[in-house]
Design an enzyme around this catalytic site. Structure first.
Site, PDB file in Angstrom:
ATOM      1  CD  GLU A   1     -93.911  17.190  69.357  1.00  0.00           C
ATOM      2  OE1 GLU A   1     -93.917  16.815  70.548  1.00  0.00           O
ATOM      3  OE2 GLU A   1     -93.623  18.343  68.997  1.00  0.00           O
TER       4      GLU A   1
ATOM      5  CD  GLU B   1     -88.839  16.870  74.667  1.00  0.00           C
ATOM      6  OE1 GLU B   1     -89.065  18.000  75.110  1.00  0.00           O
ATOM      7  OE2 GLU B   1     -89.400  16.404  73.658  1.00  0.00           O
TER       8      GLU B   1
END
Length: 434
Positions: A238, A349
């Site tokens: 990520e 997120e």
């Protein structure tokens, strides 16, 4: 391009110099940490454990740079960086360059090669705050943001320091990611269908979203995934930008990386807070603040992130901006990703802790819903995936998902200027999102 100087205010603290006090008592150490919380007592034994851990990750510096935002950047010899402490990398030889960059397929004849509509202004190259005074790390070193005892004390525990909380994914269907909120994690993402992929790319505009409480965060990132989503062997790479008061002690958006090979249980971490990611760049500090940032109805500043698997060596490289190499995740760290990825996700997120018994007011992206569009909502543009012949391709269709569209939403589209793109985000708590 100039840099923005921003005054950081900390809710709940008096308008006095922020002094970090360390007062030793016979059995306890009284800590006043930069964490929006009251004084807390820490045993001297725990403090010793924390210091031992910091000694492992804060490597001796060839040179030290003080950033205007308070960060300390240590220039560490590249062969002394934390990555090489990993037991799987004992005999690892640092790969100086990838064997090849992903190939860009030519645009079709007549297709306009421009990235913005004429009435839209984007300033490329949002950079980092520690560069403001012009000082750089010398050749042969890598810049590493120094961690302090106060950084660790903001975490739930020493084990949790630098890690995402477990169980972000509950289960997974074969056709779509099931990111139903677990541990309060909520998303607004675009994703590819299950397929064999070797990397991903996108350009993301950078904001400084409001965070309600210290243990919440807001991030915008690319996920490169493989493995079982309902088991313990999920592999994830990520990268993107993140605001996390708990991790960094402020509300600045920061460039970050993450990896795990066991579903966020024990392996992996943010940035260089554990052994794993090998940095090769002497100008980019992972975890350092990005400046300037986008403003509502004003200039938009964005960053470009590229993650791809070296087709010959197998390491997963990270590029920043116009093909600037940051470093790589060695293939030895992974099981499923040692071969290829099966899914890519792009998006936002947040953590919804429901601290006051209601949905958090932590913003995702700019804090505006997708329908507000350019200059107001956050965006990902020029989404691409890397295929088996190391070529970048634009996915013509993507799927989108948001757990609660009244809190955070996402809308995708396609055009010649931005390729596949989407707007996303939201304010969290509002009359429709309780």
């Amino acid at each position: 391009m100039g840099f923005l100087e921003r005054k950081i205010n900390f809710p709940g603290l008096p308008l006095l110099p922020l002094v970090l006090a360390l007062v030793f008592l016979e059995n306890f150490t009284l800590i006043s940490a930069l964490n929006y919380t009251n004084y807390r007592q820490v045993s001297s034994l725990r403090l010793k454990r924390i210091q031992r851990h910091l000694n492992n990750i804060n490597k001796p510096a060839v040179m030290t740079i003080e950033s205007p935002d308070g960060d300390i950047i240590d220039c560490v010899h590249k062969r002394k960086q934390p990555a090489l402490d990993h037991p799987l990398l004992k005999n690892h030889k640092i790969q100086r360059m990838p064997s090849e960059m992903p190939k860009v397929k030519k645009k079709k004849e007549g297709e306009i090669e421009r990235e913005m509509k004429s009435n839209e202004t984007v300033e490329q190259g949002a950079w980092q705050m520690w560069h403001t005074n012009g000082t750089r790390c010398p050749k042969g070193t890598v810049p590493i943001r120094r961690s302090s005892v106060y950084d660790v004390l903001r975490a739930k525990s020493l084990f949790d320091f630098g890690k995402k909380r477990r169980s972000i994914y509950l289960s997974r269907r074969t056709d779509a990611p099931d990111v139903i909120s677990s541990n309060g994690h909520e998303h607004a993402i675009a994703y590819t269908g299950s397929q064999e992929v070797y990397g991903a790319k996108a350009t993301i505009n950078v904001w400084d979203p409001s965070i309600q409480v210290v243990n919440e965060f807001s991030l915008s990132q690319i996920w490169v995934l493989s493995g079982s989503f309902d088991g313990s062997d999920l592999n994830s790479i990520e990268a993107g930008w993140q605001v996390s008061p708990e991790l960094y002690g402020d509300n600045n958006p920061r460039l970050f990386t993450y990896w795990t090979s066991d579903s966020y249980q024990a392996t992996g971490c943010y940035n260089l807070l554990c052994a794993g990611f090998v940095q090769t760049n002497s100008r980019i500090a992972i975890g350092a603040a990005i400046s300037p940032v986008s403003s509502y109805a004003g200039n938009q500043y964005d960053i470009t992130i590229l993650i791809w698997k070296d087709p010959k060596v197998g390491n997963w490289w990270m590029g920043f901006g116009d093909n600037t190499l940051v470093g790589y995740w060695p293939a030895e760290l992974f099981t499923h990703l040692a071969d290829h990825a099966t899914m890519v996700e792009w998006g936002g997120e947040v953590v919804n802790s429901r601290a006051n018994g209601q949905h958090t007011s932590t913003h995702m992206g700019s804090g505006r819903f997708a329908e507000d569009g350019f200059g107001k909502a956050s965006y990902f543009r020029n989404l691409q995936i890397v295929d088996s012949d190391n070529s970048l391709n634009t996915p013509q269709t993507i799927s989108v998902l948001s757990e609660n569209i009244n809190c955070y939403n996402i809308e995708s589209s396609y055009n010649n200027e931005w390729g596949t793109y989407f707007y996303y985000g939201g304010p969290g708590y509002n009359p429709q999102c309780a």
